[in-house]
Every structure is written in structure tokens, then in C-alpha cells.
Design an enzyme around this catalytic site. Sequence first.
Site, short mmCIF file in Angstrom:
data_model
loop_
_atom_site.label_atom_id
_atom_site.label_comp_id
_atom_site.label_asym_id
_atom_site.label_seq_id
_atom_site.Cartn_x
_atom_site.Cartn_y
_atom_site.Cartn_z
N GLU A 173 24.79 1.45 -5.82
CA GLU A 173 24.81 1.07 -4.42
C GLU A 173 23.90 -0.13 -4.17
O GLU A 173 22.90 -0.31 -4.86
CB GLU A 173 24.39 2.25 -3.53
CG GLU A 173 25.41 3.38 -3.53
CD GLU A 173 25.08 4.50 -2.55
OE1 GLU A 173 26.02 5.02 -1.94
OE2 GLU A 173 23.88 4.84 -2.40
N CYS B 158 15.08 3.69 2.89
CA CYS B 158 14.22 3.87 1.72
C CYS B 158 14.40 5.25 1.11
O CYS B 158 14.27 6.28 1.78
CB CYS B 158 12.77 3.67 2.15
SG CYS B 158 11.59 3.82 0.81
N CYS C 274 11.31 10.26 -8.70
CA CYS C 274 10.39 10.57 -7.61
C CYS C 274 10.97 11.70 -6.76
O CYS C 274 12.17 11.73 -6.49
CB CYS C 274 10.16 9.34 -6.74
SG CYS C 274 9.41 7.96 -7.63
#
Length: 340
Positions: free
Chosen positions: A91, A331, A115
Site C-alpha cells: 500500500e 500512521c 511493532c
Amino acid sequence: MKNILDLKYEELVNEFQRIGLEKYRVDQVLNWIYKKKVFEFEKMTNLSKEHRKLLSEKFFIDLPKLLDMQISKIDKTTKFLWELRDGNTIESVALFHSGRVTACISTQVGCPVKCEFCATGQSGFVRNLTVGEIVSQILAIELNRKIKVGNVVYMGMGEPLLNFENVIDSIKMLNDKKMLNIGIRRITVSTVGIPEKIIALAESGLNVKLALSLHAVTDYKRDQIIPLNKKYSVEELIYSLRKYQEITGNRVTIEYILIREFNDYPEDAIRLVELLRGLSVYVNLIPINPVNPKFHRPNRWALERFKEILEKNGIECEIRKEKGTDIDAACGQLRRRKLR
């Protein structure tokens, strides 16, 4: 056959000369690709039929296939789902602000860093992107959205500094006047922190901007959300930033995702001030986006309190205005996916 988008200018000159084509033919082909957005040799009409046939036999121009394009109803942020030549998907995102367009591009299929707050790592890691697969995201964004990209952030899927060589070569191509011609100070590399590669980036002489995704100020907390921290401590990261600034003189952006009752306490803000003392930095405070159900956004007063502590200690910062949250383009929200 070679993908033309994998090759820097000097490499293309050598390849063309090897098959008997003059150097100026490289400029002609690059003008078609990067300026006119023509990706078939047959349509490059200032080349002879023989030259077009020869190029088609030796090279290909590999753009990702657009599988899906979502446009935010809030702020026009656009998220693209691309299919690569081998069937893998990535993406990219186009962000619109003050008449400028910033492309957020990927460097890996998936991400090995994993993460806890990021969707990309949840889908696993497959491979690094090639130089051409990185560069072609910009071309494909411009082609499909009918826009001109002015800024680029290596902040999509993957950890850029774990694909170091290809990222460096792609930066050179983005900046090349005969290619995308994007100013070097309009290119930002965002990293979760690979100390030796941060220093290597400084030593490369490219002078791009650097953003460090710090997100916690102690190893105890950072270990919990960023597994890679068990290999590279907070202390090592800050040392690498000091070396980076010694070499480049550039200010560094610090990305800090705020998670309720985890890293949003006043003592976290005070520790951040201490860590960054002596560094030239700008801090982006980012309320966590919904990815992992065990993490929650901080209260507004906690955000403002954190910001106030930083500012009172002379650190320039802002609470980032998130874009594209309604299409999962903000984000930490990009992921490797297929259309159902």
C-alpha cells in the site's frame, strides 16, 4: 530482461551503449517515462521502430497494478493497494496539504519489525522491494490520481533501513533531474531505529531528512511495543542521532505515538526532554490509531499536558493532525492485504 525502473541514470547509459544505443536515447526514454507517463516502448514515437523493438526485447517497464483506490471523505487522503509482479501486495498513500502532495511509500512487503501498534507487521514479512518497486509507486500514484508528487516520505509498509541499498538507490532516482526531480530536502526517511544504518545514511551524503519513530523513553517500555529495541537500546539510538547531527547538521523529527496510561505520563515527557537535550529536534506527538485493541488513545488533557512539558523545556512540537483515518491510511494502519 531488466526493469528500466531498477536502473539509475549511469546504469541505463551503460546498458543502452551495450546494445548499441547512444546516450541521448536514454534521455528520450526517461522523458517518456518520468515526464509524459508513457510506459510502453511502442508509444515512444521519437524512437525508430527498430529501436522500440530492441528496447522491448531487452527491457520492460514495471508499474504495480492498481487493485484498489480509496479516497478519504474528510481530507482527500488517498490510499492505494498495488499488486506487484509476483502477486504480492503493498500500500501507498497520497496526502494533500496546502497545495502540496506528499507520497508515503513502502519499502518492504510486510515488515519484520512487528511493532505492537502497527498493522503492517501483523501480516508478517515477505521480502524487500526492489529499487523499481519503490520508485514506481510515485509514478503509479501520479498516473492514477492525476497529480504531481512534491514530497516523499519513506513511511509506508516496512522498515526502510532494513532495505538500505535499494532505498539509497531509489532516493538518488527520485532526486535525479532526468527522472522524478524531487528536491532532496523534500525526501524523508522514517525509521524505527537501526543505529549503524542511521549513521550510514548520514555518511551517504544524500542529505535527506530523517524521522525517528521513538515512541517510548525507556528500554522497559520500548521493548514492550517495539521488539527490535531488545537489539538496539534507546541509548544506542540517541547516540546514533548525535552522530547523524554531527555529520549532517540536520534537525531530526522525533515521532512519538502516545498510548493511554502507558507512555503519556508527565515523567515520560520529562525523560524525553532529558534524552533529547543537546539535539536539534522537532517532535510529532501522535495519538495512537486503532490497530491493537489493547492500546487506547490518551485523553485530550494528557496530550496537552505532554506537549506543554516539552514546550516549556524548549522543545518544538505539535500534536499531529491525522489524515486518512476513515480509510485506514493513517500512521500504523497500512497492511498487506488482498481484495476479497
